[in-house]
Design a protein around this motif. Structure first.
Motif, PDB file in Angstrom:
ATOM      1  N   GLY A   1       5.905  52.250   2.867  1.00 61.21           N
ATOM      2  CA  GLY A   1       6.850  51.821   3.897  1.00 61.21           C
ATOM      3  C   GLY A   1       6.377  50.535   4.572  1.00 61.21           C
ATOM      4  N   GLY A   2       7.292  49.846   5.235  1.00 64.37           N
ATOM      5  CA  GLY A   2       6.948  48.621   5.949  1.00 64.37           C
ATOM      6  C   GLY A   2       5.916  48.916   7.037  1.00 64.37           C
ATOM      7  N   GLY A   3       4.915  48.052   7.150  1.00 64.85           N
ATOM      8  CA  GLY A   3       3.937  48.178   8.217  1.00 64.85           C
ATOM      9  C   GLY A   3       2.825  49.182   7.965  1.00 64.85           C
ATOM     10  N   ALA A   4       2.786  49.817   6.784  1.00 60.07           N
ATOM     11  CA  ALA A   4       1.740  50.801   6.499  1.00 60.07           C
ATOM     12  C   ALA A   4       0.382  50.124   6.293  1.00 60.07           C
ATOM     13  N   GLY A   5       0.424  48.840   5.941  1.00 61.34           N
ATOM     14  CA  GLY A   5      -0.823  48.099   5.750  1.00 61.34           C
ATOM     15  C   GLY A   5      -1.088  47.677   4.309  1.00 61.34           C
ATOM     16  N   LYS A   6      -0.032  47.503   3.526  1.00 68.41           N
ATOM     17  CA  LYS A   6      -0.202  47.130   2.118  1.00 68.41           C
ATOM     18  C   LYS A   6      -0.817  45.739   1.977  1.00 68.41           C
ATOM     19  N   THR A   7      -0.233  44.787   2.710  1.00 70.82           N
ATOM     20  CA  THR A   7      -0.724  43.412   2.620  1.00 70.82           C
ATOM     21  C   THR A   7      -2.173  43.348   3.093  1.00 70.82           C
ATOM     22  N   SER A   8      -2.472  44.077   4.166  1.00 71.83           N
ATOM     23  CA  SER A   8      -3.850  44.086   4.683  1.00 71.83           C
ATOM     24  C   SER A   8      -4.787  44.757   3.691  1.00 71.83           C
ATOM     25  N   LEU A   9      -4.313  45.800   3.024  1.00 67.04           N
ATOM     26  CA  LEU A   9      -5.157  46.508   2.061  1.00 67.04           C
ATOM     27  C   LEU A   9      -5.474  45.615   0.856  1.00 67.04           C
TER      28      LEU A   9
ATOM     29  N   ARG B   1      -5.824  37.952   8.055  1.00 69.46           N
ATOM     30  CA  ARG B   1      -5.138  39.004   8.799  1.00 69.46           C
ATOM     31  C   ARG B   1      -3.667  38.640   8.943  1.00 69.46           C
ATOM     32  N   VAL B   2      -2.824  39.666   8.894  1.00 69.52           N
ATOM     33  CA  VAL B   2      -1.390  39.419   9.036  1.00 69.52           C
ATOM     34  C   VAL B   2      -1.113  38.692  10.363  1.00 69.52           C
ATOM     35  N   GLU B   3      -1.811  39.098  11.415  1.00 70.74           N
ATOM     36  CA  GLU B   3      -1.625  38.473  12.735  1.00 70.74           C
ATOM     37  C   GLU B   3      -2.018  36.999  12.729  1.00 70.74           C
ATOM     38  N   ASP B   4      -3.035  36.680  11.951  1.00 68.72           N
ATOM     39  CA  ASP B   4      -3.502  35.294  11.918  1.00 68.72           C
ATOM     40  C   ASP B   4      -2.724  34.446  10.921  1.00 68.72           C
TER      41      ASP B   4
ATOM     42  N   ARG C   1       7.900  36.559  10.445  1.00 68.90           N
ATOM     43  CA  ARG C   1       8.270  37.924  10.804  1.00 68.90           C
ATOM     44  C   ARG C   1       7.094  38.881  10.724  1.00 68.90           C
ATOM     45  N   LYS C   2       6.005  38.454  10.137  1.00 68.41           N
ATOM     46  CA  LYS C   2       4.813  39.282   9.952  1.00 68.41           C
ATOM     47  C   LYS C   2       5.093  40.509   9.100  1.00 68.41           C
ATOM     48  N   PHE C   3       5.950  40.378   8.124  1.00 61.73           N
ATOM     49  CA  PHE C   3       6.034  41.406   7.088  1.00 61.73           C
ATOM     50  C   PHE C   3       6.486  40.798   5.765  1.00 61.73           C
ATOM     51  N   SER C   4       6.148  41.508   4.679  1.00 61.82           N
ATOM     52  CA  SER C   4       6.419  40.981   3.342  1.00 61.82           C
ATOM     53  C   SER C   4       7.900  41.091   3.004  1.00 61.82           C
ATOM     54  N   ILE C   5       8.426  40.007   2.413  1.00 60.60           N
ATOM     55  CA  ILE C   5       9.832  39.968   2.025  1.00 60.60           C
ATOM     56  C   ILE C   5       9.930  39.945   0.510  1.00 60.60           C
TER      57      ILE C   5
ATOM     58  N   ILE D   1      -4.495  56.763   2.693  1.00 61.63           N
ATOM     59  CA  ILE D   1      -4.112  56.955   4.096  1.00 61.63           C
ATOM     60  C   ILE D   1      -4.841  55.883   4.905  1.00 61.63           C
ATOM     61  N   ASN D   2      -4.058  54.932   5.394  1.00 63.21           N
ATOM     62  CA  ASN D   2      -4.628  53.747   6.052  1.00 63.21           C
ATOM     63  C   ASN D   2      -4.584  53.900   7.583  1.00 63.21           C
ATOM     64  N   LYS D   3      -5.197  52.955   8.259  1.00 66.26           N
ATOM     65  CA  LYS D   3      -5.196  52.906   9.737  1.00 66.26           C
ATOM     66  C   LYS D   3      -5.881  54.118  10.351  1.00 66.26           C
ATOM     67  N   MET D   4      -6.964  54.602   9.718  1.00 68.68           N
ATOM     68  CA  MET D   4      -7.705  55.737  10.273  1.00 68.68           C
ATOM     69  C   MET D   4      -8.329  55.381  11.615  1.00 68.68           C
ATOM     70  N   ASP D   5      -8.450  54.082  11.896  1.00 63.38           N
ATOM     71  CA  ASP D   5      -9.068  53.640  13.150  1.00 63.38           C
ATOM     72  C   ASP D   5      -8.083  53.655  14.315  1.00 63.38           C
ATOM     73  N   LYS D   6      -6.806  53.902  14.042  1.00 62.99           N
ATOM     74  CA  LYS D   6      -5.805  53.810  15.111  1.00 62.99           C
ATOM     75  C   LYS D   6      -5.792  55.039  15.996  1.00 62.99           C
ATOM     76  N   GLU D   7      -5.526  54.845  17.250  1.00 63.76           N
ATOM     77  CA  GLU D   7      -5.362  55.954  18.194  1.00 63.76           C
ATOM     78  C   GLU D   7      -4.385  56.974  17.612  1.00 63.76           C
TER      79      GLU D   7
ATOM     80  N   GLY E   1      -9.030  55.378   4.882  1.00 59.88           N
ATOM     81  CA  GLY E   1      -9.828  54.285   5.404  1.00 59.88           C
ATOM     82  C   GLY E   1      -9.014  53.404   6.317  1.00 59.88           C
ATOM     83  N   SER E   2      -9.498  52.207   6.482  1.00 56.40           N
ATOM     84  CA  SER E   2      -8.789  51.251   7.313  1.00 56.40           C
ATOM     85  C   SER E   2      -8.911  49.885   6.670  1.00 56.40           C
ATOM     86  N   ALA E   3      -7.747  49.278   6.404  1.00 53.59           N
ATOM     87  CA  ALA E   3      -7.752  47.975   5.745  1.00 53.59           C
ATOM     88  C   ALA E   3      -8.337  46.910   6.660  1.00 53.59           C
ATOM     89  N   THR E   4      -7.920  46.909   7.928  1.00 52.92           N
ATOM     90  CA  THR E   4      -8.312  45.792   8.786  1.00 52.92           C
ATOM     91  C   THR E   4      -9.777  45.857   9.207  1.00 52.92           C
TER      92      THR E   4
END
Ligand SMILES: Nc1nc2c(ncn2[C@@H]2O[C@H](COP(=O)(O)OP(=O)(O)O)[C@@H](O)[C@H]2O)c(=O)[nH]1
Ligand SMILES: [Mg+2]
Length: 695
Positions: A16-24, A40-43, A57-61, A132-138, A254-257
């Protein structure tokens, strides 16, 4: 030298969008030292999001290729879009891959879009891993995310790594095969013994892993139940066998970022996912020989005639066109001449590259199972097959969905029509979900795509790449007309004054057919009431009239027409006269046939946090939608399924955004047609009358 086919892994990163594919993908490239710095997507500096529309837009098209080398293997990666509007591209790229890594966010879990891409991977029977990405997120929860996948797709996942801590206390992962802890300090992974606090947890999870693997093999299971654990080698083999056959889906975390858990993922890609030859053994590449028309298979071996298939095209107004392809057999050398079997045209392959994001790395030879790009092909389009002219093969291709929505468009400044046409035709080459045509009657330019956002982005690209600005006018809903009653009528066309006359006369009966049946024509004329040669003309006249509609200008569907009587004139009758008579008969039958208008109904799936569920359902009801059911995922996300008229869903992206404070997402697909309510029908009929008046 091309790369040894056994040492290649081709995989798409989907989710899904925003799951962290590009970062991974970025983290994998960095860990494998394919890039020096982790973007980083943000940078706005990742390898695979490089188009300005994506950066803004900070997401892949659009899908992007990259590759890295890990333990002597070449890993080709496609970073794919996850947003619903851009999934046709994802689907097409997946068709050229041997496996998929499905990325799921540890907090949000699976989303409606994840279900779509999961289904594509099912359609191609692709072996897959889940990350399963973003394990570091609240509020990250490995268990919830895993359960979400299992429950939503009816599968059982086998963890190969488990997290040490979650959210702010996330410190790394335990590799259950090596039984080691992998922590990260400042992005650098360190392998160490499992800390005491985690030993029990690690052992419990390893036990479950072994049980699940043993279950895939009777012999192993028997030994295991007798108390003998399988050897390391047996475990690895069991996981690979299970992953390839789909009985096991490994999951890692894990966590991509923060670059945690990535190396075990790279290892697993090598050990569990198939090389092109392993994939071909299980899932042969099928096609047909265009000379003999026989069904054939192509094996990924060097010693065979070259064959390839194009899975993506990138349009660039300056550098020209880039064609991305996969070689299925033989070794392709630059400057060789190939036959495009889809188009039956010869073409020379100019200079070729590997792609890593937008960077091109020149290469002279591409071997079987490899993925590469070539510049400036004239004929080749996405989906085409090309091969050695002596052994022409046409591969099965991907079928693209019809557009969900169409708008009439027009250039901002008059006189730019031609520029718009040329530009859009180039963009069509790179975007399989886009449709563009000129309406034969109104001469309007019609642009069709997957949603409003898709078309807006297309027009943005048109402006950036081809310097022409366009406005979107009214959306076009593909209404249809049909009848609800049987009726008969006569169509009689007679012109017998001066010169050669015209005469045609027919009697028809029209009847409703079940929804989706289209059109049936039944000729019941016996004894020559209408001579045989004029009967196709009657049918033609009816079919033409059907295209124009009977009450509101929309095509007529689901009717049966029986031609049962008529008369003719030995001199004045002609095909032309009978065609006109046929069309007149249909129009005359209309008033007694209870003509109605049908509207397209769309299957919608909305994902929303529980707090907005009431808003979402209320709004769908107000849109004349029928809610079919509500499910809840382990993450607490509510999944609403509904059937809604397309006409009410044109600006849903924006509406859902405000209904759910930006947290809702949705997918749509066409479902069926239904009769519109009387007030909508009235409006459409009036619009048609008005358009006619205005000419
Ligand atoms: N905290 C955290 N954020 C992440 C992680 N992976 C991605 N993100 C962020 O999530 C957002 C979406 O990431 P992106 O890679 O563009 O997702 P994609 O749409 O799947 O390609 C970006 O803001 C990323 O920085 C992660 O592991 N941890
Ligand atoms: Mg992305």
């Amino acid at each position: 030298m091309s790369i040894d086919v056994g040492k290649i892994r081709n995989l798409a990163v989907i989710g899904g969008g925003g799951a962290g594919k590009t970062s991974l993908v970025e983290a994998m490239l960095f860990d494998a030292k394919a890039v020096e710095r982790m973007g980083r997507v943000e940078d706005e500096n990742t390898v695979t999001d490089f188009e300005p529309e994506e950066i803004n837009r900070k997401f892949s098209i659009s899908s992007a290729l990259a590759y890295c080398d890990w333990n002597g293997h070449r890993i080709n990666l496609v970073d794919t879009p996850g947003f619903i509007n851009f999934l046709e591209d994802t689907k097409c790229c997946l068709s050229a891959m041997d496996a998929a890594v499905v990325v799921v966010g540890a907090r949000v879990g699976v989303k409606a879009e994840t279900g779509k891409v999961w289904q594509y991977a099912n359609d191609y029977e692709l072996p897959r891993l889940v990350f399963i990405n973003k394990m570091d997120k609240e509020n990250a929860s490995f268990r919830n995310a895993v359960e979400g996948v299992e429950k939503s797709y009816g599968v059982s996942l086998v963890p190969l790594t488990v997290p040490m801590g979650e959210g702010s206390s996330f410190e790394g992962v335990i590799d259950l095969l090596k039984m080691k802890a992998v922590t990260f300090r400042g992005g650098v992974p360190t392998e160490s013994d499992i800390p005491d606090t985690y030993t029990e947890y690690a052992e419990e999870n390893r036990k479950q892993l072994i049980e699940k693997v043993a279950e895939t093999d009777d012999e192993m299971l028997e030994k295991y139940l007798e108390g003998t654990d399988p050897t390391e080698e047996e475990i690895s083999r069991g996981i690979k066998f299970g992953t390839m056959s789909g009985t096991i889906i490994p999951v890692l975390c894990g966590s991509a970022t923060v670059n945690a858990g990535i190396q075990p993922l790279l290892d697993t890609i090598l050990t569990c996912l198939p090389s092109p030859s392993e994939r071909a053994e299980q899932h042969p590449t099928k096609g047909s020989d265009t000379k003999s028309e026989e069904k054939i298979e192509r094996k990924p071996v060097a010693d065979a005639p070259v064959s390839l298939r194009v899975f993506k095209t990138i349009a660039d107004p300056f550098a020209g066109k880039l064609t991305l392809f996969r070689v299925y057999s033989g070794i392709l050398k630059s400057d060789s001449n190939l036959l495009n079997t889809t188009k039956d045209r010869k073409e020379k392959m100019g200079s070729m590259f590997y792609l890593i994001g937008k960077k091109q790395v020149p290469v002279k030879e591409i071997g079987p199972g490899e993925i590469a790009a070539v510049a400036k092909l004239k004929e080749a389009q996405t989906g085409d097959s090309m091969s050695d002219p002596g052994s022409p093969v046409l591969f099965e291709t991907v079928k693209f969905a019809d557009p969900m929505i169409s708008y009439a468009i027009e250039p901002k400044s008059r006189g730019d029509e031609e520029k718009v046409g040329t530009g859009l035709n180039r963009l069509l080459e790179e975007d399989p979900a886009l449709r563009f045509h000129r309406d034969a009657e109104s001469a309007e330019m019609i642009l069709g795509g997957t949603g409003q956002m898709h078309l807006e982005i297309t027009l943005e690209k048109l402006k950036r790449k081809f310097g022409v600005e366009v406005v979107m006018n009214t959306p076009k809903i593909p209404y249809r007309e049909t009848i609800k009653a049987t009726a008969t009528a006569q169509g009689r066309y007679k012109k017998q004054s001066g010169g050669r006359g015209q005469f045609g006369d027919c009697w028809i009966k029209i009847e409703p057919l079940p929804s989706g049946s289209g059109f049936e024509f039944d000729n019941q004329i016996v004894g020559g009431a209408i001579p045989r040669q004029y009967i196709p003309a009657v049918e033609k006249g009816i079919v033409e009239k059907m295209k124009d509609g009977l009450i509101a200008g929309y095509p007529v569907v689901d009717i049966k027409v029986s031609l049962y009587d008529g008369t003719y004139h030995s001199v004045d009758s002609s095909e032309m006269a009978f065609k006109i008579a046929g069309s007149m008969a249909l129009q005359k039958a209309a008033p007694n046939a209870k003509v109605t208008i049908l509207e397209p109904i769309i299957k919608v799936e909305v994902n929303t946090p529980e707090e907005f569920l009431g808003n979402v359902i209320g709004d769908l009801n107000a849109k004349r939608g029928k809610v079919q059911g509500v499910d809840s995922l382990p993450s607490g996300v509510q999944v609403v399924k509904a059937l809604v008229p397309m006409g009410e869903m044109l600006t849903y992206a924006n509406q859902l955004n405000s209904l759910t404070s930006g947290q809702g997402i949705y997918t749509m697909e066409p479902s069926h047609y239904e009769e519109v309510p009387a007030h909508v029908a009235q409006k459409l009929i009036e619009e048609k009358a008005k358009a006619k008046e205005e000419g």
